[in-house]
Design an enzyme around this catalytic site. Structure first.
Site, PDB file in Angstrom:
ATOM      1  N   ALA A  13      36.263  -1.372  44.848  1.00  0.00           N
ATOM      2  CA  ALA A  13      35.769  -1.783  42.891  1.00  0.00           C
ATOM      3  C   ALA A  13      35.233   0.133  42.666  1.00  0.00           C
ATOM      4  O   ALA A  13      34.102   0.177  41.946  1.00  0.00           O
ATOM      5  CB  ALA A  13      34.421  -2.466  43.397  1.00  0.00           C
ATOM      6  N   ILE A  16      38.273   5.394  43.344  1.00  0.00           N
ATOM      7  CA  ILE A  16      39.909   6.116  43.074  1.00  0.00           C
ATOM      8  C   ILE A  16      40.881   4.356  42.824  1.00  0.00           C
ATOM      9  O   ILE A  16      41.976   4.727  42.179  1.00  0.00           O
ATOM     10  CB  ILE A  16      39.975   6.264  44.889  1.00  0.00           C
ATOM     11  CG1 ILE A  16      39.796   8.111  44.945  1.00  0.00           C
ATOM     12  CG2 ILE A  16      41.608   6.607  45.641  1.00  0.00           C
ATOM     13  CD1 ILE A  16      39.750   8.283  46.982  1.00  0.00           C
ATOM     14  N   ALA A  17      39.839   3.521  43.828  1.00  0.00           N
ATOM     15  CA  ALA A  17      40.947   2.449  43.906  1.00  0.00           C
ATOM     16  C   ALA A  17      41.342   1.909  41.975  1.00  0.00           C
ATOM     17  O   ALA A  17      42.339   0.911  42.207  1.00  0.00           O
ATOM     18  CB  ALA A  17      40.182   1.137  44.229  1.00  0.00           C
ATOM     19  N   ASP A  42      35.735  -5.610  49.147  1.00  0.00           N
ATOM     20  CA  ASP A  42      34.891  -4.260  48.794  1.00  0.00           C
ATOM     21  C   ASP A  42      33.480  -4.885  49.040  1.00  0.00           C
ATOM     22  O   ASP A  42      33.491  -6.080  49.478  1.00  0.00           O
ATOM     23  CB  ASP A  42      34.392  -4.023  47.083  1.00  0.00           C
ATOM     24  CG  ASP A  42      33.854  -2.235  47.216  1.00  0.00           C
ATOM     25  OD1 ASP A  42      32.505  -1.975  47.719  1.00  0.00           O
ATOM     26  OD2 ASP A  42      34.503  -1.580  46.606  1.00  0.00           O
ATOM     27  N   ASN A 105      30.331   5.902  58.844  1.00  0.00           N
ATOM     28  CA  ASN A 105      32.370   5.815  58.710  1.00  0.00           C
ATOM     29  C   ASN A 105      32.614   5.108  59.815  1.00  0.00           C
ATOM     30  O   ASN A 105      33.736   4.334  59.429  1.00  0.00           O
ATOM     31  CB  ASN A 105      32.208   7.081  57.679  1.00  0.00           C
ATOM     32  CG  ASN A 105      31.989   7.237  56.118  1.00  0.00           C
ATOM     33  OD1 ASN A 105      31.707   5.949  55.853  1.00  0.00           O
ATOM     34  ND2 ASN A 105      31.470   7.876  55.320  1.00  0.00           N
ATOM     35  N   ASP A 159      46.411  17.346  48.896  1.00  0.00           N
ATOM     36  CA  ASP A 159      46.284  19.051  49.256  1.00  0.00           C
ATOM     37  C   ASP A 159      48.012  19.160  48.948  1.00  0.00           C
ATOM     38  O   ASP A 159      48.425  20.609  48.784  1.00  0.00           O
ATOM     39  CB  ASP A 159      45.668  18.826  50.447  1.00  0.00           C
ATOM     40  CG  ASP A 159      44.659  18.209  50.898  1.00  0.00           C
ATOM     41  OD1 ASP A 159      43.550  18.020  50.019  1.00  0.00           O
ATOM     42  OD2 ASP A 159      44.189  17.120  51.825  1.00  0.00           O
ATOM     43  N   HIS A 187      41.879  16.836  56.770  1.00  0.00           N
ATOM     44  CA  HIS A 187      41.160  16.657  55.177  1.00  0.00           C
ATOM     45  C   HIS A 187      40.224  17.296  55.501  1.00  0.00           C
ATOM     46  O   HIS A 187      39.054  16.275  55.446  1.00  0.00           O
ATOM     47  CB  HIS A 187      41.977  15.310  54.980  1.00  0.00           C
ATOM     48  CG  HIS A 187      41.721  15.486  53.059  1.00  0.00           C
ATOM     49  ND1 HIS A 187      42.099  15.472  52.148  1.00  0.00           N
ATOM     50  CD2 HIS A 187      40.607  14.681  53.068  1.00  0.00           C
ATOM     51  CE1 HIS A 187      41.179  15.651  51.308  1.00  0.00           C
ATOM     52  NE2 HIS A 187      39.883  14.749  52.074  1.00  0.00           N
TER      53      HIS A 187
HETATM   54  P1  NDP Z   1      35.931   7.077  45.546  1.00  0.00           P
HETATM   55  O1  NDP Z   1      36.841   5.887  45.526  1.00  0.00           O
HETATM   56  O2  NDP Z   1      35.641   8.045  44.982  1.00  0.00           O
HETATM   57  O3  NDP Z   1      36.416   7.719  47.169  1.00  0.00           O
HETATM   58  C1  NDP Z   1      36.388   7.002  48.249  1.00  0.00           C
HETATM   59  C2  NDP Z   1      36.423   7.821  49.407  1.00  0.00           C
HETATM   60  O4  NDP Z   1      37.522   8.365  49.469  1.00  0.00           O
HETATM   61  C3  NDP Z   1      35.764   8.663  49.760  1.00  0.00           C
HETATM   62  O5  NDP Z   1      35.126   8.148  51.229  1.00  0.00           O
HETATM   63  C4  NDP Z   1      35.868   9.610  49.070  1.00  0.00           C
HETATM   64  O6  NDP Z   1      35.451  10.956  50.251  1.00  0.00           O
HETATM   65  C5  NDP Z   1      37.391  10.225  49.681  1.00  0.00           C
HETATM   66  N1  NDP Z   1      38.201  10.505  49.478  1.00  0.00           N
HETATM   67  C6  NDP Z   1      39.199  11.236  50.015  1.00  0.00           C
HETATM   68  N2  NDP Z   1      40.278  12.284  49.542  1.00  0.00           N
HETATM   69  C7  NDP Z   1      39.630  12.096  47.949  1.00  0.00           C
HETATM   70  C8  NDP Z   1      39.691  12.883  46.666  1.00  0.00           C
HETATM   71  N3  NDP Z   1      40.901  13.702  47.301  1.00  0.00           N
HETATM   72  N4  NDP Z   1      39.204  13.488  45.916  1.00  0.00           N
HETATM   73  C9  NDP Z   1      38.248  12.189  46.069  1.00  0.00           C
HETATM   74  N5  NDP Z   1      37.448  11.186  46.843  1.00  0.00           N
HETATM   75  C10 NDP Z   1      38.692  11.529  48.357  1.00  0.00           C
HETATM   76  O7  NDP Z   1      34.289   6.612  46.224  1.00  0.00           O
HETATM   77  P2  NDP Z   1      33.156   5.829  45.297  1.00  0.00           P
HETATM   78  O8  NDP Z   1      32.062   5.832  45.638  1.00  0.00           O
HETATM   79  O9  NDP Z   1      33.932   5.299  43.571  1.00  0.00           O
HETATM   80  O10 NDP Z   1      34.304   4.030  45.649  1.00  0.00           O
HETATM   81  C11 NDP Z   1      33.702   3.635  46.691  1.00  0.00           C
HETATM   82  C12 NDP Z   1      34.132   2.023  47.235  1.00  0.00           C
HETATM   83  O11 NDP Z   1      33.897   1.800  48.755  1.00  0.00           O
HETATM   84  C13 NDP Z   1      32.282   1.213  46.721  1.00  0.00           C
HETATM   85  O12 NDP Z   1      32.767   0.424  45.991  1.00  0.00           O
HETATM   86  C14 NDP Z   1      32.307   0.881  47.739  1.00  0.00           C
HETATM   87  O13 NDP Z   1      31.289  -0.334  47.810  1.00  0.00           O
HETATM   88  C15 NDP Z   1      33.374   0.569  48.681  1.00  0.00           C
HETATM   89  N6  NDP Z   1      33.097   0.306  49.664  1.00  0.00           N
HETATM   90  C16 NDP Z   1      33.311  -0.314  50.782  1.00  0.00           C
HETATM   91  C17 NDP Z   1      33.371  -0.596  52.243  1.00  0.00           C
HETATM   92  C18 NDP Z   1      34.435  -1.594  52.471  1.00  0.00           C
HETATM   93  O14 NDP Z   1      35.270  -2.139  52.183  1.00  0.00           O
HETATM   94  N7  NDP Z   1      34.113  -2.159  53.548  1.00  0.00           N
HETATM   95  C19 NDP Z   1      32.419   0.453  53.126  1.00  0.00           C
HETATM   96  C20 NDP Z   1      31.581   1.227  52.557  1.00  0.00           C
HETATM   97  C21 NDP Z   1      32.209   1.500  50.700  1.00  0.00           C
HETATM   98  P3  NDP Z   1      34.253  11.857  49.511  1.00  0.00           P
HETATM   99  O15 NDP Z   1      33.065  10.714  49.378  1.00  0.00           O
HETATM  100  O16 NDP Z   1      34.333  12.519  50.837  1.00  0.00           O
HETATM  101  O17 NDP Z   1      34.810  12.106  48.283  1.00  0.00           O
END
Ligand code: NDP
Length: 331
Positions: A13, A16-17, A42, A105, A159, A187
């Site tokens: 959700a 990135i997804a 999620d 994490n 990168d 990274h």
């Molecule tokens: P994003 O989709 O933007 O990012 C997700 C992860 O990708 C972060 O850890 C982020 O790191 C990482 N990342 C790696 N490379 C990059 C890059 N180049 N640019 C940006 N991000 C990068 O995060 P959202 O908060 O929008 O979405 C995360 C989702 O994950 C939420 O929906 C949350 O509920 C879910 N989630 C699911 C879990 C599960 O399925 N068990 C557990 C935890 C969360 P960084 O934060 O360092 O930018």
């Protein structure tokens, strides 16, 4: 047409997804002849948002999309998957120390490793995007002992794409004409974008990038720092972190792993065998080539004194992260 493969995205959700689902469901990742069944994982509070993503996917009317399963249950999400994009991770909150983020994490990736071990295909290819990606991938692999450790990788492709794009702009050629830029190590801000083996095609002939740029100060200074800080620059401009380019890079990584990298080197975080003096048994980004679903580290490159220092620094950080992560897992 081939039978559909099951593909999971975690953090489905999230930002990135939101771009990644289209890369995969449109055929850009696994090819135009490979149908996919998407498993979207999620956490429970995000199920409403995820429902919206499911609706939009239906509204895309994509011929290769065989089905979608939204879920908050890891064992359901990882069941029989051939490819796993582990994007979901705890975001860094204000005032949070790096150590706290790592601890939160690592726990998620320990659990997901255990679930993969139990229910995924034994040949599943796992790409970790959620940060700290390299160490998360290592922990995931450790808790999935029935799946070969070669099948766990971390993303440094964004990168690489950034580095390639910077060099192409500097030289004044299309991005496709630059190849073999390497990202070494973690990274993180210690990563080493290394142009010393890169080549550029100019007027049909290949030339070393070092000669084409001919500016050592730039290559060791502004080039490296621009790539290292590109994520922060995107956040400053967009007020949100990079998502489109991160999703495109994740798709590039998985596509090359499944379908082969051809005559290009690509950078992937893989479990280190100690090549190039990197610490063994950490997930370290190396230049690799891929064919028949397997990666192989490019051998025989010369490492300059400058590169040695950079590789040692990023290797040291990964060894430290590993120790911290293993300590958290024992708790
Ligand atoms: P994003 O989709 O933007 O990012 C997700 C992860 O990708 C972060 O850890 C982020 O790191 C990482 N990342 C790696 N490379 C990059 C890059 N180049 N640019 C940006 N991000 C990068 O995060 P959202 O908060 O929008 O979405 C995360 C989702 O994950 C939420 O929906 C949350 O509920 C879910 N989630 C699911 C879990 C599960 O399925 N068990 C557990 C935890 C969360 P960084 O934060 O360092 O930018």
């Amino acid at each position: 047409q081939a039978a559909p493969i099951k593909v999971v995205i975690t953090g489905a959700a999230g930002q990135i997804a939101y771009s990644l689902v289209y890369q995969i469901a449109s055929g850009a990742c696994f090819g135009p002849d490979q149908p996919v069944f998407l498993h979207l994982l999620d956490i429970t509070p995000m199920m409403g948002v995820l429902e919206g993503v499911v609706m939009e996917l239906a509204d895309c009317a994509l011929p290769l999309l065989a089905g979608v399963l939204p879920t908050a249950n890891p064992e359901e999400a990882f069941k029989d998957v051939a490819a796993a994009f582990l994007v979901g991770a705890m975001p860094r909150k204000e005032g949070m120390e790096r150590k706290d983020l790592l601890a939160a994490n690592v726990r998620i990736f320990k659990e997901q490793g255990q679930a993969l071990d139990k229910v995924a295909r034994k040949d599943v290819k796992v790409l970790v995007v959620g940060n700290p990606a390299n160490t998360n991938a290592l922990i995931c692999s450790k808790y999935a002992p029935s799946i070969p450790k070669e099948n766990f990788t971390a993303m440094t492709r964004l990168d690489q794409n950034r580095a390639q794009s910077q060099l192409a702009a500097k030289i004044g050629v299309p991005v496709k004409d630059v190849k073999n830029v390497i990202i070494w190590g973690n990274h993180s801000s210690t990563q080493f974008p290394d142009p010393s083996n890169a080549v550029v095609t100019i007027g049909g002939a290949q030339k070393p990038v070092l000669a084409a740029v001919n500016d050592e100060e730039y290559l060791k200074g502004a080039f490296v720092s621009t790539v290292q800080k590109r994520g922060a620059a995107v956040i400053a401009a967009r007020k949100m972190s990079s998502a489109l380019s991160a999703a495109k890079a994740a798709s590039d990584h998985m596509r090359d792993w499944f379908l082969g990298s051809g005559d290009r080197w690509v950078s992937m975080g893989v479990v280190s065998d100690g090549s190039y003096g990197a610490p063994a048994d950490v997930v370290f980004s190396f230049p690799v080539t891929t064919s028949n679903g397997k990666w192989k580290i490019v051998e025989g490159l010369t490492v300059s004194d400058f590169a040695r220092q950079m590789l040692d620094a990023t290797g040291k950080e990964l060894a430290e992260e590993k120790e911290e992560a293993l300590a958290v897992c024992k708790d």
